[in-house]
Design an enzyme around this catalytic site. Structure first.
Site, short mmCIF file in Angstrom:
data_model
loop_
_atom_site.label_atom_id
_atom_site.label_comp_id
_atom_site.label_asym_id
_atom_site.label_seq_id
_atom_site.Cartn_x
_atom_site.Cartn_y
_atom_site.Cartn_z
N LYS A 1 0.88 -1.17 0.00
CA LYS A 1 0.00 0.00 0.00
C LYS A 1 0.91 1.22 0.00
O LYS A 1 0.88 2.07 0.90
CB LYS A 1 -0.93 -0.06 1.23
CG LYS A 1 -2.05 0.95 1.21
CD LYS A 1 -3.13 0.66 0.18
CE LYS A 1 -4.13 1.79 0.11
NZ LYS A 1 -5.12 1.61 -0.99
N ASP B 1 -5.23 -3.25 -2.67
CA ASP B 1 -6.66 -3.22 -3.03
C ASP B 1 -6.85 -3.66 -4.48
O ASP B 1 -7.76 -4.43 -4.80
CB ASP B 1 -7.28 -1.84 -2.76
CG ASP B 1 -6.43 -0.68 -3.27
OD1 ASP B 1 -5.29 -0.89 -3.70
OD2 ASP B 1 -6.93 0.47 -3.24
N ASP C 1 -2.19 -12.45 4.91
CA ASP C 1 -3.25 -13.20 5.60
C ASP C 1 -4.55 -13.09 4.81
O ASP C 1 -5.22 -14.08 4.51
CB ASP C 1 -3.43 -12.65 7.01
CG ASP C 1 -4.54 -13.35 7.76
OD1 ASP C 1 -4.59 -14.59 7.67
OD2 ASP C 1 -5.35 -12.67 8.42
N ASP D 1 -6.44 -16.06 1.95
CA ASP D 1 -7.80 -16.63 2.04
C ASP D 1 -8.53 -16.44 0.71
O ASP D 1 -9.24 -17.34 0.24
CB ASP D 1 -8.62 -15.95 3.14
CG ASP D 1 -8.49 -16.67 4.49
OD1 ASP D 1 -7.44 -17.29 4.72
OD2 ASP D 1 -9.44 -16.58 5.29
C1 IPM Z 1 -3.50 -17.84 9.21
C2 IPM Z 1 -4.45 -17.57 10.35
C3 IPM Z 1 -3.68 -16.95 11.50
C4 IPM Z 1 -3.06 -15.67 10.99
C5 IPM Z 1 -4.52 -16.70 12.76
C6 IPM Z 1 -5.13 -17.98 13.28
C7 IPM Z 1 -3.75 -16.00 13.84
O1 IPM Z 1 -5.49 -16.76 9.92
O2 IPM Z 1 -2.57 -18.66 9.41
O3 IPM Z 1 -3.69 -17.29 8.14
O4 IPM Z 1 -3.72 -14.63 10.95
O5 IPM Z 1 -1.88 -15.70 10.63
MG MG Z 2 -5.49 -16.37 7.84
#
Ligand code: IPM
Ligand code: MG
Length: 367
Positions: free
Chosen positions: A195, A227, A251, A255
């Site tokens: 960013k 973003d 993180d 996902d």
């Molecule tokens: C990940 C998880 C962890 C993180 C959590 C559980 C602390 O979300 O491994 O991505 O945020 O690193």
């Molecule tokens: Mg995570």
């Protein structure tokens, strides 16, 4: 003597998915001529219940004495579990952060690819899914907002919370080097996500990463704002090869990357330090809502075990064989429930397996 593997089954679906990964590791060992000695290590909510803290010093020492650690998941429902009534540094996640920090696991590798077999489970537009993608996210794991100074206090009569984001050049350089080394074995492209239009830390990342890039003339480096990256991941994920980013952005983006692969249950990860040691875990959480039902997808954990063989034990052939077995299983139409899309996108040969059936099938397909 076998390889020393620490096993953190953890909470929620953790024990269920780890059991399948151990099954697959043992089968790979039989075929490829190695064995693993497993040592259980308590971490997370189960450790709080047993010892009062999410990770004891003994557990850290035990982990340090292993060649590698395989982990399931930790934590519970943050709204309802009594673990979340504890102060933040005594909650399950604090154990994981402490373990990452104590072992110096600064580089978190999260590969995300779309298997041809899972195109119908991919939430992206059909055209985008058909183009496919195969990327690896390299997330900095022991710095940034996760480990900066944190405080909640009253300032000028108002409740105020402070989280600080700090990086020094060494922390950036070492993870950047990992990313470029990985890119050299892939399509030789690094996109650094930040960013930089707002944050000083991002501007330092750009400087240091550009310096590292000079040692890798064959690798193309470009920068992308976070973003925009979130948007590009759903618009055109095929443009990414190695994505290098700081802790918090990594993180969130990982996902997202896993979901476009069909399910969070597909994404493996490796957390590495300067040595061969690594902590291997699925990127998904403990999924307390489905824990104990035997329906969780063990594939992310099985693929994490394959990464363990590759990075910590130098057993590349066995790792390749596990990955091929996963693909074979998918090709045969085997799916866990999370991988089965809506009726209308579903093809005829798909069958729904539970957690241990999926583990058995993948183990049996290792060649
Ligand atoms: C990940 C998880 C962890 C993180 C959590 C559980 C602390 O979300 O491994 O991505 O945020 O690193
Ligand atoms: Mg995570």
């Amino acid at each position: 003597m076998g390889a020393k593997i620490g096993v953190i089954k953890g909470d929620g679906i953790g024990p269920e998915v780890v059991n399948e990964a151990l099954k697959v590791l043992d089968r790979a060992g039989e075929i490829y001529g190695f064995s693993c000695d497993y040592t259980d290590i308590l971490m997370g909510g189960c450790s709080i219940d047993a010892t009062g803290v999410p990770l004891t010093d003994e557990a850290i020492e035990t982990a340090k004495a292993q060649d590698a650690v395989l982990m399931g998941s930790i934590g519970g429902n943050t709204q309802t579990s009594p673990w979340y009534k504890l102060p933040p540094d005594r909650r399950p996640e604090a154990g994981l952060l402490k373990l990452r920090k104590s072992l110096g696991l600064f580089a978190n590798l999260r590969p995300a690819r779309l298997y041809d077999e899972l195109r119908e489970a991919c939430p992206l537009k059909e055209k985008t899914a058909t183009a496919g993608f195969d990327l690896v996210m390299v997330r900095e794991l022991t710095g940034g907002l996760y480990f900066g100074h944190r405080e909640t206090k009253v300032v000028e009569g108002k409740r105020t919370a402070i989280d600080t984001l700090t990086y020094n050049e060494d922390e950036i350089r070492r993870v950047a080097i990992k990313a470029f080394d990985i890119a050299m074995k892939r399509k030789k492209s690094v996109i650094c996500v930040d960013k930089a239009n707002v944050l000083d830390s991002s501007r330092l990342w750009r400087e240091v990463v550009s310096e590292v890039a000079k040692d890798y003339p064959d690798v193309t480096l470009s920068f992308m704002l976070v973003d925009n990256c979130a948007m590009q991941l759903v618009k055109c994920p095929s443009q990414f090869d190695v994505v290098l980013t700081e802790n918090m952005f990594g993180d969130i983006l990982s996902d997202e990357a896993s979901m476009i692969s069909g399910s969070l249950g597909m994404l493996s990860s490796a957390s590495l330090n300067e040595t061969k040691f690594g902590l291997y875990e699925p990127s998904g959480g403990s999924a307390p809502d489905i824990a104990g039902k035997g329906i969780a997808n063990p594939i992310a954990t099985i693929l994490s075990a394959a990464m363990l063989l590759r990075y910590s034990l130098d057993k590349d052939a066995a790792a390749d064989a596990i990955e091929a077995a996963v693909q074979e299983a998918l090709k045969s139409g085997a799916r866990t429930a999370d991988l089965i899309p809506d009726e209308k996108r579903r093809t005829a040969n798909i069958r729904c397996l539970n957690t241990s059936e999926m583990g058995d099938l993948i183990a049996s397909l290792i060649k």
